[in-house]
Design a protein around this motif. Structure first.
Motif, PDB file in Angstrom:
ATOM      1  N   LEU A  89       1.002 -18.960   5.771  1.00  0.00           N
ATOM      2  CA  LEU A  89       1.927 -17.827   5.673  1.00  0.00           C
ATOM      3  C   LEU A  89       3.357 -18.300   5.453  1.00  0.00           C
ATOM      4  O   LEU A  89       4.113 -17.680   4.699  1.00  0.00           O
ATOM      5  CB  LEU A  89       1.851 -16.990   6.955  1.00  0.00           C
ATOM      6  N   GLU A  90       3.715 -19.396   6.105  1.00  0.00           N
ATOM      7  CA  GLU A  90       5.082 -19.903   6.007  1.00  0.00           C
ATOM      8  C   GLU A  90       5.448 -20.319   4.589  1.00  0.00           C
ATOM      9  O   GLU A  90       6.628 -20.296   4.207  1.00  0.00           O
ATOM     10  CB  GLU A  90       5.270 -21.084   6.962  1.00  0.00           C
ATOM     11  N   SER A  95       6.271  -8.448  10.720  1.00  0.00           N
ATOM     12  CA  SER A  95       5.752  -9.376   9.722  1.00  0.00           C
ATOM     13  C   SER A  95       4.342  -9.787  10.111  1.00  0.00           C
ATOM     14  O   SER A  95       3.912  -9.588  11.257  1.00  0.00           O
ATOM     15  CB  SER A  95       6.632 -10.627   9.612  1.00  0.00           C
ATOM     16  N   VAL A  96       3.609 -10.368   9.165  1.00  0.00           N
ATOM     17  CA  VAL A  96       2.272 -10.876   9.469  1.00  0.00           C
ATOM     18  C   VAL A  96       2.360 -11.995  10.495  1.00  0.00           C
ATOM     19  O   VAL A  96       1.533 -12.085  11.419  1.00  0.00           O
ATOM     20  CB  VAL A  96       1.568 -11.359   8.192  1.00  0.00           C
ATOM     21  N   GLU A  97       3.370 -12.850  10.361  1.00  0.00           N
ATOM     22  CA  GLU A  97       3.548 -13.943  11.332  1.00  0.00           C
ATOM     23  C   GLU A  97       3.735 -13.384  12.738  1.00  0.00           C
ATOM     24  O   GLU A  97       3.150 -13.903  13.705  1.00  0.00           O
ATOM     25  CB  GLU A  97       4.754 -14.809  10.955  1.00  0.00           C
ATOM     26  N   ALA A 123      -2.279 -12.656   0.101  1.00  0.00           N
ATOM     27  CA  ALA A 123      -2.819 -11.300   0.160  1.00  0.00           C
ATOM     28  C   ALA A 123      -2.385 -10.587   1.435  1.00  0.00           C
ATOM     29  O   ALA A 123      -2.109  -9.382   1.414  1.00  0.00           O
ATOM     30  CB  ALA A 123      -4.340 -11.342   0.065  1.00  0.00           C
ATOM     31  N   LEU A 124      -2.320 -11.304   2.549  1.00  0.00           N
ATOM     32  CA  LEU A 124      -1.884 -10.689   3.804  1.00  0.00           C
ATOM     33  C   LEU A 124      -0.444 -10.194   3.696  1.00  0.00           C
ATOM     34  O   LEU A 124      -0.125  -9.062   4.093  1.00  0.00           O
ATOM     35  CB  LEU A 124      -2.011 -11.679   4.963  1.00  0.00           C
ATOM     36  N   LYS A 125       0.424 -11.037   3.171  1.00  0.00           N
ATOM     37  CA  LYS A 125       1.826 -10.627   3.060  1.00  0.00           C
ATOM     38  C   LYS A 125       2.004  -9.522   2.023  1.00  0.00           C
ATOM     39  O   LYS A 125       2.840  -8.627   2.182  1.00  0.00           O
ATOM     40  CB  LYS A 125       2.701 -11.835   2.721  1.00  0.00           C
ATOM     41  N   LEU A 126       1.208  -9.590   0.986  1.00  0.00           N
ATOM     42  CA  LEU A 126       1.250  -8.548  -0.040  1.00  0.00           C
ATOM     43  C   LEU A 126       0.797  -7.213   0.550  1.00  0.00           C
ATOM     44  O   LEU A 126       1.451  -6.178   0.356  1.00  0.00           O
ATOM     45  CB  LEU A 126       0.349  -8.954  -1.198  1.00  0.00           C
ATOM     46  N   ALA A 127      -0.306  -7.222   1.296  1.00  0.00           N
ATOM     47  CA  ALA A 127      -0.826  -5.993   1.891  1.00  0.00           C
ATOM     48  C   ALA A 127       0.136  -5.442   2.945  1.00  0.00           C
ATOM     49  O   ALA A 127       0.318  -4.217   3.048  1.00  0.00           O
ATOM     50  CB  ALA A 127      -2.193  -6.248   2.504  1.00  0.00           C
TER      51      ALA A 127
END
Length: 356
Positions: A334-335, A246-248, A276-280
């Motif tokens: 992000l959370e 995950s990004v996290e 956008a980070l989680k989407l990417a």
């Protein structure tokens, strides 16, 4: 066509010898891709694909600074904010054009002599031959404006070595020539001063037999060593951090490492749109398992939702309109971006799936 008429066109098409030559011709705008340019390029590729007089295609940018620095983002911002349908038209026709490049049945040679970002990537990296020079500056910086690395990034980024594609897609970091060759984004390096000689040789070529082999052999005669690739030195670190689930987890890994490079990258990620980070992240993991056309159809679904949202407009405002470099992302962390929120970007459209 006179030289004066050529200069008035945003994109120029010529047949020289047995080569179709395309010039992106907006040097004052760093050859940024407009909707009209994408439509014209797509139509010309359709024609040249079936034209026996054209054995290969060359695409280049006018001026000294850029191949193509992206799409016409400011117009997309203005039209999208006002509720117009221009963004949908632009992205649909751009993605169709990207697929046309990918499936073009003849050698497609791009001279990436300068800045190449966003929309410029889409009309070059899917071709058979992508030539870097010492002027090449490559990036997919979309997460910084609330977008995702599109124009086929779903396909080509996961196919870079190791986790390099995830690193580039999330951070938007800029690459010079040696790194683009190492990452297999470009296929070789030719000094900028030698491009004209290479072009002259290409347009003088008499094709017979396998045109791809002939073009390969000709270009090889002009290629040089681009030098050491910093990405290769960083490969183990990139793989260790960006292989997380995950990004996290990527951020946690970078911050735990604590070295100067990791902290710089962590700070860069924290400046991007959390959505956008989680989407990417999801996009690139899914893209690794998908065929090219499936990736473009996925991007079309995603961008439809982006156009209706807020992050792209806020990111573009901060970076390109007001230029305060202080976007107010929503959600801000992000959370606060939930998996169900991301799922919605990938859901089938009620109408109007991408037809390629």
């Amino acid at each position: 066509m006179s030289e004066e008429q050529k200069q008035e066109q945003e994109i120029i098409f010529e047949i020289r010898g047995q080569m179709g030559v395309i010039t992106l011709n907006r040097p004052k705008a760093l050859n940024a891709l407009t909707h009209e340019m994408a439509v014209a390029l797509d139509a010309q590729l359709v024609e040249w694909a079936d034209d026996p007089a054209v054995q290969a295609v060359l695409v280049k940018g006018a001026g000294e600074k850029a191949f193509c620095a992206g799409g016409d983002i400011v117009r997309l911002y203005n039209e999208g904010k006002s509720g117009g349908d221009y963004p949908y038209q632009f992205y649909r026709d751009e993605y169709v054009c990207n697929a046309r490049v990918k499936h073009f049945p003849k050698p497609y040679i791009a001279f990436l002599d300068g800045i190449v970002m966003g929309g410029g990537v889409g009309v070059s990296v899917h071709g058979s031959h992508r030539i870097a020079t010492e002027k090449t500056l490559f990036a997919m910086p979309e997460t910084g404006i609330g977008l995702f690395p599109d124009v086929g990034g779903t396909y080509f980024l996961p196919r870079c070595p190791g986790e390099v594609g995830m690193y580039l897609g999330l951070t938007g970091d800029r690459l010079k020539a040696a790194d683009t060759v190492y990452a297999e984004i470009t296929t070789g390096f030719v000094a900028s001063e030698n491009l004209q000689a290479l072009e002259n040789a290409l347009v003088s070529m008499e094709f017979s037999g396998n045109s791809f082999v002939q073009v390969n052999q000709l270009i090889k005669a002009y290629e040089e060593d681009p030098g050491e690739a910093p990405l290769q030195v960083l490969q183990a670190q990139i793989d260790a951090h960006f292989s997380k689930g995950s990004v996290e987890d990527i951020l946690t890994s970078l911050e735990a490492a604590g070295d100067a490079w990791a902290m710089r990258v962590a700070a860069s990620l924290k400046s991007k749109s959390p959505t956008a980070l989680k989407l990417a992240f999801r996009q690139l993991r899914e893209g690794a398992k998908a065929e090219f056309d499936e990736c473009m159809q996925m991007e079309w679904r995603m961008v439809n939702r982006v156009i209706k949202g807020t992050e792209f407009y806020e990111g573009t405002r901060a970076v390109l309109i007001d230029r305060d470099q202080s976007p107010k992302w929503n959600p801000a962390t992000l959370e606060d971006v939930h998996e169900a929120d991301i799922d919605a970007y990938f859901a089938p459209l009620e109408v109007g799936e991408l037809d390629i």
